[in-house]
Design an enzyme around this catalytic site. Structure first.
Site, mmCIF file in Angstrom:
data_model
loop_
_atom_site.group_PDB
_atom_site.id
_atom_site.type_symbol
_atom_site.label_atom_id
_atom_site.label_comp_id
_atom_site.label_asym_id
_atom_site.label_seq_id
_atom_site.Cartn_x
_atom_site.Cartn_y
_atom_site.Cartn_z
ATOM 1 N N ARG A 76 0.881 -1.175 0.000
ATOM 2 C CA ARG A 76 0.000 0.000 0.000
ATOM 3 C C ARG A 76 0.913 1.219 0.000
ATOM 4 N NH1 ARG A 76 -5.366 1.321 3.463
ATOM 5 N NH2 ARG A 76 -6.118 -0.093 1.846
ATOM 6 N N HIS A 135 -7.213 0.663 -6.540
ATOM 7 C CA HIS A 135 -7.437 -0.203 -5.374
ATOM 8 C C HIS A 135 -8.076 -1.512 -5.879
ATOM 9 C CE1 HIS A 135 -7.766 -1.444 -1.368
ATOM 10 N NE2 HIS A 135 -8.627 -0.581 -0.874
ATOM 11 N N GLN A 170 -10.004 -4.098 -3.610
ATOM 12 C CA GLN A 170 -11.299 -3.623 -3.153
ATOM 13 C C GLN A 170 -12.388 -3.939 -4.180
ATOM 14 O OE1 GLN A 170 -12.081 -1.973 -0.112
ATOM 15 N NE2 GLN A 170 -14.075 -2.645 -0.852
ATOM 16 N N ASP A 227 -17.287 6.870 -2.037
ATOM 17 C CA ASP A 227 -16.098 6.756 -1.199
ATOM 18 C C ASP A 227 -15.867 8.131 -0.575
ATOM 19 O OD1 ASP A 227 -13.717 5.905 -0.048
ATOM 20 O OD2 ASP A 227 -12.602 5.786 -1.932
ATOM 21 N N CYS A 232 -16.307 1.253 0.230
ATOM 22 C CA CYS A 232 -15.128 0.458 0.601
ATOM 23 C C CYS A 232 -14.792 0.578 2.080
ATOM 24 C CB CYS A 232 -13.943 0.862 -0.263
ATOM 25 S SG CYS A 232 -13.389 2.552 -0.023
ATOM 26 N N ARG A 244 -13.450 -9.063 1.371
ATOM 27 C CA ARG A 244 -12.014 -8.784 1.145
ATOM 28 C C ARG A 244 -11.203 -10.015 1.539
ATOM 29 N NH1 ARG A 244 -10.044 -3.563 1.272
ATOM 30 N NH2 ARG A 244 -8.111 -4.557 0.603
#
Ligand code: CP
Ligand code: NVA
Length: 311
Positions: free
Chosen positions: A105, A132, A135, A221, A261, A289
């Site tokens: 990340r 991402h 996700q 988001d 998310c 996830r």
């Protein structure tokens, strides 16, 4: 030993690969729910490098690796030489000789691309400024699990054209569905940054209500992503009219799903009545996830494992 492949952005995998991952996820999740041991990655190690904060990504990869019989090691910029300027290329050479997969990340996509170019083992994008992919893999699995194939369906993206939005747009190209995007002026999709092949699979709307109209899935988001905190105050003003509320969900299809998310800010990008309401599947989405990434780890480390159907 599987052929070396990375998951740095959604388009790194094909439709057939995703079909495989969805089938494996279903099976792996079922094993987990029945408390059946499945240890294909026994004695394997995942290194996780975090340059930004995380709850879900760290937990799902760490727990996932453990559940597959392996180990996960956490490194952060703060307590490794990565934070003291060791070249990414050198770090990749060293780290990838000591493990079986790496999850990163970080900030610029360029950092993870450079790491992968010097890695002996698969590299997984656990979020960059641009993408991402893990996700959206979980999000689409959640849709498929609850509603069937996403092919031909319409996803409404309300808010910032950020890393998650870019990934949805790549996913629409890979899996043949449509995205209706509504962002405030000045925050529109940048097709090149999103890594798109064309504009066939998405449409931009000035009015978020129009974007939500008839959608099978509405997603949003945070207004300010990690790394953009300096823009927070300006964004709060600019995004004021881009909150997913109950009226917007009424414009979508009756059986539409709401996804986020997480972490979420109730009263900003989403109203509490939506995220805590009947359309919301955010907890299933978060749980998935774990299951989708276990399938991804299995695929990248071992290749396409066949699903054996038990009577
Ligand atoms: N959605 C997500 O990636 O959450 P974390 O930042 O907690 O990992
Ligand atoms: N777009 C958000 C996602 C967090 C999981 C961010 O990058 O901060």
């Amino acid at each position: 030993m599987a052929k070396l492949r990375h998951f740095l952005q959604f388009k790194d995998l094909s439709r057939a690969d995703f079909e495989h991952l969805f089938a494996r996820t279903r099976w792996i999740k079922n094993q987990f729910k029945r408390y059946r041991r499945y240890w294909p990655l026994e004695d394997r190690t995942l290194v996780m490098i975090f340059e930004k904060q995380s709850t879900r990504t760290r937990l799902s990869f760490e727990a996932g690796m453990h559940q597959l019989g392996g180990t996960a090691i956490f490194l952060s910029t703060r307590d490794s030489q990565l934070g003291r300027g060791e070249p990414v290329e050198d770090a990749a050479q060293v780290i990838s000789r000591m493990c079986d997969a790496v999850m990163i990340r970080t900030f610029d996509q360029n950092i993870i691309e450079r790491f992968a170019a010097n890695s002996r083992v698969p590299v997984i994008n656990g979020l960059t400024n641009e993408y991402h992919p893990c996700q959206v893999l979980a999000d689409i699995y959640t849709f498929v699990e609850q509603r069937g194939s996403i092919k031909g369906k319409t996803v409404a993206w309300i808010g910032d054209s950020n890393n998650v939005c870019n990934t949805w747009l790549q996913a629409a190209e890979a899996l043949d569905f449509n995205v209706h995007v509504s962002t405030p002026p000045g925050y529109e999709v940048e097709p090149e940054r999103a890594g798109l092949y064309g504009t066939d699979h998405y449409e931009e709307f000035r009015d978020p209500m129009q974007a939500a109209k008839g959608a099978d899935l509405v997603s949003t988001d945070v207004w300010t992503s990690m790394g953009f905190e300096a823009e927070n105050e300006a964004r709060k003003r600019d995004f004021e009219d881009w909150q997913v509320d109950a009226e917007m969900m009424r414009a979508a299809r009756k059986n539409s799903l709401f996804m986020h998310c997480l972490p979420a800010h109730r009263g900003e990008e989403v109203a509490a009545e939506v995220i805590d309401g009947p359309h919301s599947v955010v907890w299933d989405e978060a749980e998935n996830r774990l299951h989708t990434q276990k399938a991804l780890l299995e695929f990248l480390v071992l290749g396409k494992v066949k699903t054996v159907k038990k009577k």
